[in-house]
Motif scaffolding. Structure first.
Motif, PDB file in Angstrom:
ATOM      1  N   UNK A 278      58.358 -19.777  26.736  1.00 35.93           N
ATOM      2  CA  UNK A 278      57.548 -20.983  26.887  1.00 35.93           C
ATOM      3  C   UNK A 278      56.877 -21.452  25.606  1.00 35.93           C
ATOM      4  N   UNK A 279      57.010 -20.693  24.522  1.00 38.97           N
ATOM      5  CA  UNK A 279      56.366 -21.061  23.258  1.00 38.97           C
ATOM      6  C   UNK A 279      57.260 -21.983  22.438  1.00 38.97           C
ATOM      7  N   UNK A 280      56.595 -22.819  21.623  1.00 37.80           N
ATOM      8  CA  UNK A 280      57.297 -23.657  20.646  1.00 37.80           C
ATOM      9  C   UNK A 280      57.191 -22.971  19.284  1.00 37.80           C
ATOM     10  N   UNK A 281      58.331 -22.631  18.700  1.00 36.84           N
ATOM     11  CA  UNK A 281      58.357 -21.936  17.416  1.00 36.84           C
ATOM     12  C   UNK A 281      58.733 -22.912  16.296  1.00 36.84           C
ATOM     13  N   UNK A 282      57.854 -23.038  15.313  1.00 38.64           N
ATOM     14  CA  UNK A 282      58.179 -23.814  14.122  1.00 38.64           C
ATOM     15  C   UNK A 282      59.080 -22.982  13.222  1.00 38.64           C
ATOM     16  N   UNK A 283      60.195 -23.567  12.772  1.00 36.81           N
ATOM     17  CA  UNK A 283      61.112 -22.880  11.878  1.00 36.81           C
ATOM     18  C   UNK A 283      60.989 -23.397  10.447  1.00 36.81           C
ATOM     19  N   UNK A 284      61.112 -24.703  10.261  1.00 34.41           N
ATOM     20  CA  UNK A 284      61.021 -25.265   8.916  1.00 34.41           C
ATOM     21  C   UNK A 284      60.975 -26.778   8.980  1.00 34.41           C
ATOM     22  N   UNK A 285      60.600 -27.381   7.854  1.00 32.65           N
ATOM     23  CA  UNK A 285      60.693 -28.829   7.684  1.00 32.65           C
ATOM     24  C   UNK A 285      61.515 -29.099   6.437  1.00 32.65           C
ATOM     25  N   UNK A 286      62.463 -29.995   6.570  1.00 33.93           N
ATOM     26  CA  UNK A 286      63.290 -30.424   5.441  1.00 33.93           C
ATOM     27  C   UNK A 286      62.910 -31.867   5.122  1.00 33.93           C
ATOM     28  N   UNK A 287      62.219 -32.099   3.990  1.00 39.02           N
ATOM     29  CA  UNK A 287      61.786 -33.463   3.668  1.00 39.02           C
ATOM     30  C   UNK A 287      62.927 -34.463   3.558  1.00 39.02           C
ATOM     31  N   UNK A 288      64.133 -33.976   3.228  1.00 38.97           N
ATOM     32  CA  UNK A 288      65.291 -34.862   3.114  1.00 38.97           C
ATOM     33  C   UNK A 288      66.341 -34.535   4.181  1.00 38.97           C
ATOM     34  N   UNK A 289      65.886 -34.007   5.302  1.00 32.68           N
ATOM     35  CA  UNK A 289      66.804 -33.565   6.343  1.00 32.68           C
ATOM     36  C   UNK A 289      67.524 -34.701   7.047  1.00 32.68           C
TER      37      UNK A 289
END
Length: 318
Positions: A278-289
């Motif tokens: 039930x948890x939301x896991x942050x993995x990464x952010x790609x600024x140019x994704x």
């Protein structure tokens, strides 16, 4: 005049952006980052620069009012260049490109160049900032030490982990040139001896309900849910997969907005997992994704929103 920094193989997302600018009679100039080399005539002084491409198009820095840093690629090297000069060629043209970009740092950017460079180049910093903003992240190790990886596996991974490169090969919308996330199990651990030549990021494998690709544009969220829970990376295959529009919980939105503001980013493609716990896991952010598939399949007006945000900031700046 909006300067759009992209690459020679970019399509769809950049075209949608240009279409929206044209509808508002706003001029633009496309600068292909991989061809910012011997194909262009480039002159920079301490206050300005001028570029003319091989088709005769030219631009002066004084005419530029804002910058969209869509996606940068490695600078192309001429085939006829002697190999012993290739490193010099790349280094000097990379320096030329950096000097050119910093001439424009006083203008509105999406995203501010130094902020983007710092965040994109430091996944561990991303996780630290995410944690500071009340987002759940999986335990993570970035290492070239086989014994430390095995100890991490024993402590955190319950028999199954994922491994990925920090600088994963960028993926096109057509699905080419991808180094995907790999699943590591107990018997696979014995194959890690070559890790000294290629450090990797390790995390526990998360039993997931689904994966989310979230395109963030200055407080707005365009979120797609993909119907896969089997593979470690939805980009491994497109067969049988489809995107569904998804509404994030308000608490997650609030935390992501806070995180992106701390990072100094106006836009970014965020990867999250909804676990079976039930948890939301942050993995990464790609600024140019990549986000073209969300606009194309879900009709999200992402290109329009990015353009309007930049136009608004240009107007305020002026």
């Amino acid at each position: 005049m909006i300067l759009c920094i992209t690459h020679s193989q970019d399509f769809y997302t950049i075209d949608r952006f240009f279409q929206h600018l044209s509808s508002k009679n706003i001029p633009y100039f496309r600068l292909n980052s991989d061809q910012l080399n011997h194909f262009q005539k480039i002159s920079i002084n301490e206050n300005s620069f001028e570029i003319a491409d091989e088709d005769g198009n030219s631009i002066h820095s004084d005419d530029i009012t804002g910058v969209w840093h869509r996606k940068a690629w490695q600078i192309s090297v001429p085939e006829e260049l002697d190999q012993e000069y290739e490193k010099i060629f790349r280094n000097e043209y990379a320096s030329l490109r950096y000097n050119l970009f910093t001439q424009l740092e006083h203008l509105p950017w999406i995203n501010p160049y130094e902020n983007e460079k710092k965040i994109d180049g430091n996944k561990m910093l991303q996780l630290k900032i995410a944690q500071r903003n009340n987002l759940t992240t999986p335990p993570t190790l970035f290492s070239n030490d086989e014994e430390k990886v095995k100890a991490f596996f024993d402590q955190h991974c319950s028999g199954k982990a994922i491994a990925k490169l920090h600088g994963v090969t960028r993926k096109t919308m057509s699905g080419e040139n991808l180094v995907s996330t790999m699943v590591i199990e107990r018997d696979t651990l014995e194959n890690l001896s070559d890790i000294i030549y290629c450090p990797m990021i390790f995390q526990p494998y998360i039993d997931k309900e689904y994966e989310l690709r979230i395109m963030y544009v200055d407080g707005a969220f365009f979120t797609g849910k993909i119907n896969n829970s089997e593979n470690a990376d939805w980009r491994v295959s497109h067969e049988g997969y489809f995107w569904i529009a998804y509404e994030l919980p308000d608490e997650i939105k609030t935390n992501l907005i806070s995180m992106m503001k701390e990072m100094g980013l106006y836009t970014g493609a965020i990867d999250m997992i909804r676990g079976k716990d039930g948890k939301y896991y942050f993995l990464e952010v790609n600024p140019q994704g990549e986000w073209g598939m969300l606009e194309k399949e879900l009709r999200f007006p992402i290109a329009e929103r990015i353009a309007d945000n930049l136009i608004k900031r240009i107007n305020i700046h002026e």
